[in-house]
Design a protein around this motif. Structure first.
Motif, PDB file in Angstrom:
ATOM      1  N   UNK A   4       0.829  -1.204   0.000  1.00 33.02           N
ATOM      2  CA  UNK A   4       0.000   0.000   0.000  1.00 33.02           C
ATOM      3  C   UNK A   4       0.862   1.251   0.000  1.00 33.02           C
ATOM      4  N   UNK A   5       1.943   1.223   0.771  1.00 30.26           N
ATOM      5  CA  UNK A   5       2.847   2.368   0.808  1.00 30.26           C
ATOM      6  C   UNK A   5       3.535   2.570  -0.536  1.00 30.26           C
ATOM      7  N   UNK A   6       3.918   1.468  -1.188  1.00 28.70           N
ATOM      8  CA  UNK A   6       4.558   1.568  -2.501  1.00 28.70           C
ATOM      9  C   UNK A   6       3.605   2.205  -3.507  1.00 28.70           C
ATOM     10  N   UNK A   7       2.341   1.812  -3.457  1.00 29.38           N
ATOM     11  CA  UNK A   7       1.345   2.412  -4.363  1.00 29.38           C
ATOM     12  C   UNK A   7       1.240   3.913  -4.131  1.00 29.38           C
ATOM     13  N   UNK A   8       1.247   4.315  -2.858  1.00 33.05           N
ATOM     14  CA  UNK A   8       1.185   5.744  -2.550  1.00 33.05           C
ATOM     15  C   UNK A   8       2.381   6.503  -3.084  1.00 33.05           C
ATOM     16  N   UNK A   9       3.564   5.903  -2.977  1.00 38.07           N
ATOM     17  CA  UNK A   9       4.773   6.554  -3.499  1.00 38.07           C
ATOM     18  C   UNK A   9       4.727   6.657  -5.021  1.00 38.07           C
ATOM     19  N   UNK A  10       4.188   5.636  -5.673  1.00 35.81           N
ATOM     20  CA  UNK A  10       4.062   5.683  -7.136  1.00 35.81           C
ATOM     21  C   UNK A  10       3.099   6.791  -7.551  1.00 35.81           C
ATOM     22  N   UNK A  11       2.012   6.967  -6.787  1.00 35.35           N
ATOM     23  CA  UNK A  11       1.082   8.059  -7.074  1.00 35.35           C
ATOM     24  C   UNK A  11       1.790   9.403  -6.968  1.00 35.35           C
ATOM     25  N   UNK A  12       2.669   9.541  -5.972  1.00 36.72           N
ATOM     26  CA  UNK A  12       3.438  10.786  -5.833  1.00 36.72           C
ATOM     27  C   UNK A  12       4.323  11.010  -7.059  1.00 36.72           C
ATOM     28  N   UNK A  13       4.925   9.943  -7.576  1.00 35.23           N
ATOM     29  CA  UNK A  13       5.739  10.070  -8.788  1.00 35.23           C
ATOM     30  C   UNK A  13       4.887  10.477  -9.987  1.00 35.23           C
ATOM     31  N   UNK A  14       3.664   9.968 -10.046  1.00 28.04           N
ATOM     32  CA  UNK A  14       2.759  10.356 -11.136  1.00 28.04           C
ATOM     33  C   UNK A  14       2.442  11.844 -11.057  1.00 28.04           C
ATOM     34  N   UNK A  15       2.187  12.343  -9.849  1.00 28.45           N
ATOM     35  CA  UNK A  15       1.936  13.773  -9.672  1.00 28.45           C
ATOM     36  C   UNK A  15       3.139  14.600 -10.134  1.00 28.45           C
ATOM     37  N   UNK A  16       4.332  14.138  -9.758  1.00 31.17           N
ATOM     38  CA  UNK A  16       5.544  14.859 -10.175  1.00 31.17           C
ATOM     39  C   UNK A  16       5.715  14.814 -11.693  1.00 31.17           C
ATOM     40  N   UNK A  17       5.386  13.675 -12.285  1.00 31.99           N
ATOM     41  CA  UNK A  17       5.519  13.539 -13.738  1.00 31.99           C
ATOM     42  C   UNK A  17       4.604  14.509 -14.472  1.00 31.99           C
ATOM     43  N   UNK A  18       3.425  14.755 -13.936  1.00 31.93           N
ATOM     44  CA  UNK A  18       2.465  15.644 -14.575  1.00 31.93           C
ATOM     45  C   UNK A  18       2.530  17.062 -14.012  1.00 31.93           C
ATOM     46  N   UNK A  19       3.713  17.450 -13.542  1.00 31.82           N
ATOM     47  CA  UNK A  19       3.989  18.830 -13.126  1.00 31.82           C
ATOM     48  C   UNK A  19       3.048  19.315 -12.028  1.00 31.82           C
ATOM     49  N   UNK A  20       2.883  18.487 -11.003  1.00 29.13           N
ATOM     50  CA  UNK A  20       2.084  18.880  -9.836  1.00 29.13           C
ATOM     51  C   UNK A  20       2.930  18.677  -8.581  1.00 29.13           C
ATOM     52  N   UNK A  21       3.987  19.488  -8.395  1.00 28.50           N
ATOM     53  CA  UNK A  21       4.896  19.267  -7.262  1.00 28.50           C
ATOM     54  C   UNK A  21       4.222  19.435  -5.906  1.00 28.50           C
ATOM     55  N   UNK A  22       3.245  20.344  -5.804  1.00 28.76           N
ATOM     56  CA  UNK A  22       2.559  20.502  -4.524  1.00 28.76           C
ATOM     57  C   UNK A  22       1.832  19.224  -4.131  1.00 28.76           C
ATOM     58  N   UNK A  23       1.155  18.627  -5.099  1.00 32.38           N
ATOM     59  CA  UNK A  23       0.446  17.377  -4.821  1.00 32.38           C
ATOM     60  C   UNK A  23       1.434  16.257  -4.507  1.00 32.38           C
ATOM     61  N   UNK A  24       2.555  16.236  -5.208  1.00 37.72           N
ATOM     62  CA  UNK A  24       3.559  15.199  -4.942  1.00 37.72           C
ATOM     63  C   UNK A  24       4.110  15.315  -3.525  1.00 37.72           C
ATOM     64  N   UNK A  25       4.452  16.537  -3.099  1.00 33.19           N
ATOM     65  CA  UNK A  25       4.947  16.737  -1.734  1.00 33.19           C
ATOM     66  C   UNK A  25       3.890  16.356  -0.703  1.00 33.19           C
ATOM     67  N   UNK A  26       2.637  16.753  -0.955  1.00 37.32           N
ATOM     68  CA  UNK A  26       1.561  16.410  -0.025  1.00 37.32           C
ATOM     69  C   UNK A  26       1.360  14.905   0.046  1.00 37.32           C
ATOM     70  N   UNK A  27       1.369  14.239  -1.119  1.00 36.66           N
ATOM     71  CA  UNK A  27       1.187  12.797  -1.154  1.00 36.66           C
ATOM     72  C   UNK A  27       2.294  12.079  -0.386  1.00 36.66           C
ATOM     73  N   UNK A  28       3.537  12.501  -0.571  1.00 39.42           N
ATOM     74  CA  UNK A  28       4.650  11.889   0.150  1.00 39.42           C
ATOM     75  C   UNK A  28       4.487  12.047   1.664  1.00 39.42           C
ATOM     76  N   UNK A  29       4.135  13.258   2.100  1.00 41.22           N
ATOM     77  CA  UNK A  29       3.982  13.524   3.536  1.00 41.22           C
ATOM     78  C   UNK A  29       2.809  12.750   4.119  1.00 41.22           C
ATOM     79  N   UNK A  30       1.683  12.779   3.428  1.00 41.19           N
ATOM     80  CA  UNK A  30       0.499  12.060   3.915  1.00 41.19           C
ATOM     81  C   UNK A  30       0.767  10.560   3.945  1.00 41.19           C
ATOM     82  N   UNK A  31       1.505  10.059   2.958  1.00 38.61           N
ATOM     83  CA  UNK A  31       1.810   8.630   2.899  1.00 38.61           C
ATOM     84  C   UNK A  31       2.591   8.190   4.124  1.00 38.61           C
ATOM     85  N   UNK A  32       3.596   8.965   4.506  1.00 37.53           N
ATOM     86  CA  UNK A  32       4.403   8.605   5.675  1.00 37.53           C
ATOM     87  C   UNK A  32       3.556   8.630   6.944  1.00 37.53           C
ATOM     88  N   UNK A  33       2.772   9.695   7.123  1.00 39.21           N
ATOM     89  CA  UNK A  33       1.940   9.817   8.329  1.00 39.21           C
ATOM     90  C   UNK A  33       0.902   8.703   8.372  1.00 39.21           C
TER      91      UNK A  33
END
Length: 303
Positions: A4-33
């Motif tokens: 489940x955590x790996x899937x969340x990290x992949x979603x963050x990479x998808x956000x970064x790929x589509x030029x959404x750095x704010x969403x990527x940072x939020x996804x990474x932080x929320x994933x860890x918490x």
């Protein structure tokens, strides 16, 4: 949990790929918490579960999962194939002129849709207080062995983890401040900074234990939560004093000694409220889950 955590990290990479750095940072932080929260909660589950009731339960779960997948997939397909009709141009044109920031995502959160954000952090605070009320005075005995009969490790706070985590705390807090200050013009903001600070503090709980942390940091996070909501609310009320609608922000240049002219927006005060609320709510939940292990150890030693 790891998958489940790996899937969340992949979603963050998808956000970064589509030029959404704010969403990527939020996804990474929320994933860890989220993973920390679920792992702490799973620690208190029984070591063995009851056997499944039979094939009918699997069939029911299969039908529910299939219907849910078809619903989400159909909604995603409908959204991706419709004729583009976006309001992004409105925010792109007015972000700097009216919000005083070039990070459109953050300007939307603390300015154009600030009332929505105020509602969201209020819900977060209510959820945190509700979870605290459920956990308060709760006593759960801890299992002596895992599901395979192996005893739990006696070293609850490994030296390597403890040694690494302590110098990481000031570094992580410095990163949180940096992310917060740059949020109005670059990827970042109060929400992401609050999660980064929360992860840094929760790591101290995991590495060194509740007692060690509370000797150095106050263990009651209710005042932090209340101060965050109060700051955000007062920021909105301040605009009434100048005859503007609730949560209306302004921006301009301020001259600081030795620094010079700095561009500031009043929405930064609202972002401080978001930051404090996120830190207070996250630590109120995770720290009190961690306290259950301490109480459980006392019960186990007494037994």
């Amino acid at each position: 949990m790891l998958l489940l955590s790996v899937v969340g990290l992949i979603v963050a990479l998808v956000f970064a790929r589509f030029s959404a750095p704010d969403l990527a940072l939020t996804q990474l932080s929320v994933e860890v918490v989220t993973i920390l929260l679920l792992m702490l909660a799973m620690y208190f589950l029984p070591t063995r579960s009851l056997p499944d009731s039979g094939g009918w339960r699997r069939s029911r779960d299969l039908v529910i999962a299939g219907l849910s997948g078809l619903t989400v997939g159909g909604a995603a397909f409908a959204l991706m194939t419709r004729v583009p009709d976006t309001i992004s141009g409105f925010f792109l044109d007015r972000s700097v002129a009216e919000g005083g920031g070039s990070n459109v995502v953050n300007v939307i959160l603390v300015d154009f849709r600030g009332f929505d954000t105020l509602g969201e952090i209020s819900v977060l605070a209510i959820a945190a207080v509700g979870i605290y009320a459920l956990l308060h005075d709760l006593r759960l005995p801890l299992a002596r062995f895992d599901s395979d009969g192996r005893p739990w490790a006696r070293d609850a706070h490994p030296v390597i983890l403890t040694t690494i985590s302590r110098p990481l705390l000031p570094l992580a807090l410095l990163v949180a401040v940096y992310i917060f200050l740059r949020g109005h013009n670059m990827p970042g903001g109060g929400f992401i900074a609050g999660l980064v600070a929360s992860v840094a503090l929760v790591l101290q709980y995991l590495a060194s234990g509740v007692h060690w942390v509370h000797e150095r940091v106050p263990g009651d996070y209710h005042p932090v939560l209340a101060l965050g909501l109060l700051t955000a609310g007062v920021t909105g009320l301040a605009s009434w004093y100048f005859g503007a609608p609730f949560l209306t922000s302004t921006h301009g240049y301020v001259h600081w000694p030795l620094v010079g002219k700095v561009h500031l927006a009043s929405a930064i005060a609202f972002d401080v409220g978001v930051f404090l609320t996120v830190v207070g709510a996250t630590l109120l939940i995770l720290a009190n889950l961690g306290k259950l292990t301490v109480e459980g150890e006392r019960i186990r030693e007494g037994a």
